[in-house]
Write a protein that holds these residues in place. Structure first.
Motif, PDB file in Angstrom:
ATOM      1  N   LYS A  93       0.825  -1.211   0.000  1.00 19.25           N
ATOM      2  CA  LYS A  93       0.000   0.000   0.000  1.00 19.25           C
ATOM      3  C   LYS A  93       0.857   1.258   0.000  1.00 19.25           C
ATOM      4  CE  LYS A  93      -3.913  -1.985   2.501  1.00 19.25           C
ATOM      5  NZ  LYS A  93      -4.657  -1.964   3.770  1.00 19.25           N
ATOM      6  N   LEU A  94       2.034   1.159   0.620  1.00 14.29           N
ATOM      7  CA  LEU A  94       2.924   2.314   0.716  1.00 14.29           C
ATOM      8  C   LEU A  94       3.870   2.439  -0.483  1.00 14.29           C
ATOM      9  CD1 LEU A  94       3.940   2.002   4.482  1.00 14.29           C
ATOM     10  CD2 LEU A  94       2.429   3.711   3.479  1.00 14.29           C
ATOM     11  N   SER A  95       3.812   1.518  -1.426  1.00 13.55           N
ATOM     12  CA  SER A  95       4.794   1.500  -2.515  1.00 13.55           C
ATOM     13  C   SER A  95       4.732   2.740  -3.410  1.00 13.55           C
ATOM     14  CB  SER A  95       4.629   0.235  -3.349  1.00 13.55           C
ATOM     15  OG  SER A  95       3.366   0.222  -3.970  1.00 13.55           O
ATOM     16  N   GLY A  96       3.588   3.334  -3.599  1.00 16.04           N
ATOM     17  CA  GLY A  96       3.473   4.500  -4.460  1.00 16.04           C
ATOM     18  C   GLY A  96       3.781   5.820  -3.768  1.00 16.04           C
ATOM     19  N   ASP A  97       3.879   5.792  -2.459  1.00 12.57           N
ATOM     20  CA  ASP A  97       4.108   7.005  -1.675  1.00 12.57           C
ATOM     21  C   ASP A  97       5.609   7.213  -1.465  1.00 12.57           C
ATOM     22  OD1 ASP A  97       3.986   9.172  -0.013  1.00 12.57           O
ATOM     23  OD2 ASP A  97       2.728   8.219   1.502  1.00 12.57           O
ATOM     24  N   ASN A  98       6.113   8.370  -1.907  1.00 12.12           N
ATOM     25  CA  ASN A  98       7.544   8.650  -1.777  1.00 12.12           C
ATOM     26  C   ASN A  98       7.849   9.682  -0.705  1.00 12.12           C
ATOM     27  OD1 ASN A  98       8.359   6.822  -3.767  1.00 12.12           O
ATOM     28  ND2 ASN A  98       7.951   8.294  -5.400  1.00 12.12           N
ATOM     29  N   SER A  99       6.912   9.926   0.199  1.00 12.23           N
ATOM     30  CA  SER A  99       7.159  10.876   1.284  1.00 12.23           C
ATOM     31  C   SER A  99       8.126  10.272   2.289  1.00 12.23           C
ATOM     32  CB  SER A  99       5.843  11.244   1.973  1.00 12.23           C
ATOM     33  OG  SER A  99       5.310  10.121   2.643  1.00 12.23           O
ATOM     34  N   GLU A 100       8.741  11.145   3.087  1.00 12.28           N
ATOM     35  CA  GLU A 100       9.709  10.663   4.085  1.00 12.28           C
ATOM     36  C   GLU A 100       9.053   9.715   5.086  1.00 12.28           C
ATOM     37  OE1 GLU A 100      12.343  13.464   5.956  1.00 12.28           O
ATOM     38  OE2 GLU A 100      12.289  14.738   4.169  1.00 12.28           O
ATOM     39  N   ALA A 101       7.826  10.030   5.480  1.00 12.25           N
ATOM     40  CA  ALA A 101       7.124   9.177   6.432  1.00 12.25           C
ATOM     41  C   ALA A 101       6.885   7.791   5.838  1.00 12.25           C
ATOM     42  CB  ALA A 101       5.798   9.821   6.828  1.00 12.25           C
ATOM     43  N   ALA A 102       6.523   7.750   4.566  1.00 13.83           N
ATOM     44  CA  ALA A 102       6.273   6.458   3.917  1.00 13.83           C
ATOM     45  C   ALA A 102       7.566   5.664   3.777  1.00 13.83           C
ATOM     46  CB  ALA A 102       5.630   6.668   2.554  1.00 13.83           C
ATOM     47  N   ILE A 103       8.660   6.354   3.470  1.00 12.25           N
ATOM     48  CA  ILE A 103       9.950   5.675   3.346  1.00 12.25           C
ATOM     49  C   ILE A 103      10.348   5.066   4.686  1.00 12.25           C
ATOM     50  CG2 ILE A 103      12.417   6.059   2.945  1.00 12.25           C
ATOM     51  CD1 ILE A 103      11.570   8.182   0.843  1.00 12.25           C
ATOM     52  N   GLU A 104      10.183   5.822   5.753  1.00  6.38           N
ATOM     53  CA  GLU A 104      10.495   5.314   7.100  1.00  6.38           C
ATOM     54  C   GLU A 104       9.588   4.146   7.468  1.00  6.38           C
ATOM     55  OE1 GLU A 104      12.996   6.060   9.264  1.00  6.38           O
ATOM     56  OE2 GLU A 104      13.771   7.218   7.583  1.00  6.38           O
ATOM     57  N   GLN A 105       8.329   4.270   7.110  1.00  6.60           N
ATOM     58  CA  GLN A 105       7.373   3.199   7.407  1.00  6.60           C
ATOM     59  C   GLN A 105       7.756   1.928   6.654  1.00  6.60           C
ATOM     60  OE1 GLN A 105       5.054   3.513   9.703  1.00  6.60           O
ATOM     61  NE2 GLN A 105       4.157   1.505   9.434  1.00  6.60           N
ATOM     62  N   ARG A 106       8.165   2.068   5.387  1.00  2.61           N
ATOM     63  CA  ARG A 106       8.590   0.893   4.617  1.00  2.61           C
ATOM     64  C   ARG A 106       9.830   0.252   5.233  1.00  2.61           C
ATOM     65  NH1 ARG A 106       6.890   3.958  -0.026  1.00  2.61           N
ATOM     66  NH2 ARG A 106       9.006   4.780  -0.288  1.00  2.61           N
TER      67      ARG A 106
END
Length: 146
Positions: free
Chosen positions: A105-118
């Motif tokens: 679900k987070l693969s399309g999100d390139n925000s810093e929060a999404a990167i940290e979450q991944r």
């Protein structure tokens, strides 16, 4: 004497669920003779008795109906003769699948929060995979020794 709390829904069942029983030592004979003269008596009005029986009866009926209406769950519980190790393996596999879906679900999100979450999800998946490998090795060892 009226029973307080009869107007509250499920008051009796909640009280029964929260009941606590304490075991004490029996009093010696000198205490029995002095306390036997002071006895308390409790009476419940007809309205209270009807309310009590309807609440308890409704709860018992509901529990019986749930037990009868879900035969698949009962069958699953009866047929679930897997070992504890197999159950743990299945639980880990399920957790890994959930984390993989969350990461997807987070693969399309390139925000810093999404990167940290991944990164966090990747770490969790790695830990769960290591645990899964250990359990699979234990299962294999058990199978060899059996």
């Amino acid at each position: 004497m009226n029973v307080s709390g009869l107007g509250i829904s499920n008051s009796i069942t909640q009280n029964l669920q929260q009941a606590e029983i304490k075991v004490t030592q029996a009093p010696n004979s000198s205490q029995v003779s002095s306390t036997s003269s002071t006895q308390d008596s409790i009476t419940i009005s007809e309205e209270g008795q009807k309310k009590l029986s309807s609440e308890l009866g409704a709860t018992l009926f509901k529990n019986a109906k749930e037990a009868q209406s879900d035969p698949e769950t009962q069958e699953a519980q009866q047929k679930d003769n897997r070992t504890e190790l197999e159950k743990q393996i299945d639980d880990l596999k399920e957790k890994i699948k959930e984390l993989q879906a969350e990461r997807k679900k987070l693969s399309g999100d390139n925000s810093e929060a999404a990167i940290e979450q991944r990164k966090l999800i990747d770490n969790q998946i790695s830990i769960l995979n290591a645990q899964l490998i250990n359990l699979l090795k234990k299962q294999q060892d058990q199978a060899k020794s059996a």
